[in-house]
Design an enzyme around this catalytic site. Sequence first.
Site, PDB file in Angstrom:
ATOM      1  N   ARG A  31       5.724  33.290  35.633  1.00  0.00           N
ATOM      2  CA  ARG A  31       4.728  32.275  35.957  1.00  0.00           C
ATOM      3  C   ARG A  31       4.353  31.571  34.669  1.00  0.00           C
ATOM      4  NH1 ARG A  31       6.311  32.506  40.355  1.00  0.00           N
ATOM      5  NH2 ARG A  31       5.230  32.962  42.303  1.00  0.00           N
ATOM      6  N   GLU A  73       2.533  23.408  36.470  1.00  0.00           N
ATOM      7  CA  GLU A  73       3.789  23.197  37.179  1.00  0.00           C
ATOM      8  C   GLU A  73       3.489  22.174  38.254  1.00  0.00           C
ATOM      9  OE1 GLU A  73       6.040  26.786  37.955  1.00  0.00           O
ATOM     10  OE2 GLU A  73       6.729  25.927  39.831  1.00  0.00           O
ATOM     11  N   HIS A  98      11.610  25.515  39.134  1.00  0.00           N
ATOM     12  CA  HIS A  98      11.287  26.709  39.927  1.00  0.00           C
ATOM     13  C   HIS A  98      12.394  26.998  40.956  1.00  0.00           C
ATOM     14  CE1 HIS A  98       7.577  29.246  41.140  1.00  0.00           C
ATOM     15  NE2 HIS A  98       8.679  29.848  41.579  1.00  0.00           N
TER      16      HIS A  98
HETATM   17  N1  LIG Z   1      10.930  31.783  39.453  1.00  0.00           N
HETATM   18  C1  LIG Z   1      10.932  32.230  40.695  1.00  0.00           C
HETATM   19  O1  LIG Z   1      11.448  31.583  41.610  1.00  0.00           O
HETATM   20  C2  LIG Z   1      10.319  33.572  41.002  1.00  0.00           C
HETATM   21  C3  LIG Z   1      10.711  34.275  42.150  1.00  0.00           C
HETATM   22  C4  LIG Z   1      10.176  35.537  42.377  1.00  0.00           C
HETATM   23  C5  LIG Z   1       9.250  36.085  41.479  1.00  0.00           C
HETATM   24  N2  LIG Z   1       8.855  35.341  40.410  1.00  0.00           N
HETATM   25  C6  LIG Z   1       7.915  35.887  39.427  1.00  0.00           C
HETATM   26  O2  LIG Z   1       8.599  36.932  38.722  1.00  0.00           O
HETATM   27  C7  LIG Z   1       7.639  37.896  38.267  1.00  0.00           C
HETATM   28  C8  LIG Z   1       8.069  39.281  38.726  1.00  0.00           C
HETATM   29  O3  LIG Z   1       7.993  39.354  40.155  1.00  0.00           O
HETATM   30  P1  LIG Z   1       8.187  40.772  40.869  1.00  0.00           P
HETATM   31  O4  LIG Z   1       8.121  40.582  42.337  1.00  0.00           O
HETATM   32  O5  LIG Z   1       9.371  41.424  40.280  1.00  0.00           O
HETATM   33  O6  LIG Z   1       6.863  41.514  40.350  1.00  0.00           O
HETATM   34  P2  LIG Z   1       6.297  42.945  40.757  1.00  0.00           P
HETATM   35  O7  LIG Z   1       5.214  42.789  41.758  1.00  0.00           O
HETATM   36  O8  LIG Z   1       7.419  43.865  41.097  1.00  0.00           O
HETATM   37  O9  LIG Z   1       5.643  43.385  39.363  1.00  0.00           O
HETATM   38  C9  LIG Z   1       4.787  44.475  39.305  1.00  0.00           C
HETATM   39  C10 LIG Z   1       5.039  45.233  38.017  1.00  0.00           C
HETATM   40  O10 LIG Z   1       4.843  44.392  36.864  1.00  0.00           O
HETATM   41  C11 LIG Z   1       4.532  45.220  35.756  1.00  0.00           C
HETATM   42  N3  LIG Z   1       3.336  44.711  35.079  1.00  0.00           N
HETATM   43  C12 LIG Z   1       2.081  44.577  35.594  1.00  0.00           C
HETATM   44  N4  LIG Z   1       1.236  44.124  34.646  1.00  0.00           N
HETATM   45  C13 LIG Z   1       1.969  43.974  33.517  1.00  0.00           C
HETATM   46  C14 LIG Z   1       1.654  43.543  32.202  1.00  0.00           C
HETATM   47  N5  LIG Z   1       0.395  43.232  31.840  1.00  0.00           N
HETATM   48  N6  LIG Z   1       2.637  43.486  31.291  1.00  0.00           N
HETATM   49  C15 LIG Z   1       3.903  43.830  31.618  1.00  0.00           C
HETATM   50  N7  LIG Z   1       4.257  44.269  32.845  1.00  0.00           N
HETATM   51  C16 LIG Z   1       3.303  44.339  33.774  1.00  0.00           C
HETATM   52  C17 LIG Z   1       4.270  46.620  36.321  1.00  0.00           C
HETATM   53  O11 LIG Z   1       5.432  47.412  36.128  1.00  0.00           O
HETATM   54  C18 LIG Z   1       4.064  46.378  37.792  1.00  0.00           C
HETATM   55  O12 LIG Z   1       4.394  47.496  38.579  1.00  0.00           O
HETATM   56  C19 LIG Z   1       6.294  37.448  38.824  1.00  0.00           C
HETATM   57  O13 LIG Z   1       5.604  36.694  37.858  1.00  0.00           O
HETATM   58  C20 LIG Z   1       6.682  36.554  39.987  1.00  0.00           C
HETATM   59  O14 LIG Z   1       5.670  35.640  40.295  1.00  0.00           O
HETATM   60  C21 LIG Z   1       9.377  34.116  40.152  1.00  0.00           C
HETATM   61  O1  LIG Z   2       7.526  33.868  43.679  1.00  0.00           O
HETATM   62  C1  LIG Z   2       8.177  32.831  43.651  1.00  0.00           C
HETATM   63  O2  LIG Z   2       8.332  32.160  42.621  1.00  0.00           O
HETATM   64  C2  LIG Z   2       8.726  32.394  44.957  1.00  0.00           C
HETATM   65  O3  LIG Z   2       9.091  33.542  45.662  1.00  0.00           O
HETATM   66  C3  LIG Z   2       9.888  31.461  44.839  1.00  0.00           C
HETATM   67  O4  LIG Z   2      11.073  32.141  45.056  1.00  0.00           O
END
Ligand SMILES: NC(=O)c1ccc[n+]([C@@H]2O[C@H](COP(=O)([O-])OP(=O)(O)OC[C@H]3O[C@@H](n4cnc5c(N)ncnc54)[C@H](O)[C@@H]3O)[C@@H](O)[C@H]2O)c1
Ligand SMILES: O=C(O)[C@H](O)CO
Length: 340
Positions: free
Chosen positions: A251, A279, A298
Amino acid sequence: MTPSAHRRPRTVLAMEPRVRDALFDAAARRRLTAVAATDPAVAVRDFTAPEHAAALAGAEALLTGWGCPPLTESALERMPRLRTVVHAAGSVKHHVTDACWQRGITVASAAAANALPVAEYTVAAVLFAGKRVLDAQRAYRERRGRVDAPALLAGAGNFRRTVGVVGASRVGRRVIELLRPYDLRVLLYDPYVTGEEAARLGVRAVDLDELARAGDVVTLHAPELPGTRHLFDRARLALMPDGATLVNTARGSLVDTEALTRELVAGRLSAVLDVTEPEVPPAGSPLYDLPNVLLTPHVAGSLGNELGRLAHTALDELERYGHGLPYAGPVRPGDLPRSA
Ligand SMILES: NC(=O)c1ccc[n+]([C@@H]2O[C@H](COP(=O)([O-])OP(=O)(O)OC[C@H]3O[C@@H](n4cnc5c(N)ncnc54)[C@H](O)[C@@H]3O)[C@@H](O)[C@H]2O)c1
Ligand SMILES: O=C(O)[C@H](O)CO
């Protein structure tokens, strides 16, 4: 697990109709109606719409996707039989409310499936950063002729380079797994992961400053939480070595964009940014044009045919539900304060 042996829960789709169309191709629709008693022509975007009242009143399951409205107390009053929510996307924070947990509604999410394309994008970014592909492209474009690649890329390559992974999240763990076959040293910062667990993952746990100092590439995978705001602020960005690359698919709020932009304009760091704050960046932002920045709108998460993976993951979960089996990707309310 055979679909014929299972109970088909009465299910309503709640999402944007165009999301439904992108998720479920003809084969996935057939599977949907085999797994659940549902009308795939209906995709609810408004729980108060009178035309959906009867379907919602009888629904035992909601199959949700992007565009599902929040499941507030008053929305749930229209769904007295609702027992479960299966989300065909990642985070459930937009629509699953405390009222759901208070009613004992179970929730599953396809977040692990959505993590895979993000991890794939990240691995591509890490490898291209190591190879300094943006520099090579720029040199070729400017020269429009033969480039002295050995001189240009003298310090480049993916042999024993250091990658810093911030967050052993679903995405972060997948990145670590996908990076395993390469000749890379992977460091991890995650306040919830012990040194022993990191070692089991095949990485070394370090604090965030050490990771920033050591990483040729730093890749962000922590969720957006009050504690992760500007994790990479001016001071931490300054710790990154000259020529390092910051990859952000998490993010935009995890990074101080102004401070990063200054480093990028100076040419000291490079970046691969799938997310930014704000964004979308303003039209005048240098991020669009800087040669050391790869900026994408994104797109790292599921798009195109990757939505099929989300649909089938959600259908696997509905099938488990129909068999009375536990979910593979359960969402637990206690995990939410530290999750995406
Ligand atoms: N660009 C995209 O299209 C896209 C798609 C999916 C997810 N995302 C983003 O990717 C990231 C990861 O998503 P996810 O579903 O794997 O997350 P998730 O819910 O699996 O992450 C949870 C984990 O993050 C870790 N965490 C929590 N606080 C932390 C901190 N302060 N420092 C370091 N690690 C910490 C811990 O291990 C926790 O269990 C998120 O920011 C999500 O919004 C982006
Ligand atoms: O978390 C996000 O960024 C959305 O799932 C887009 O894939």
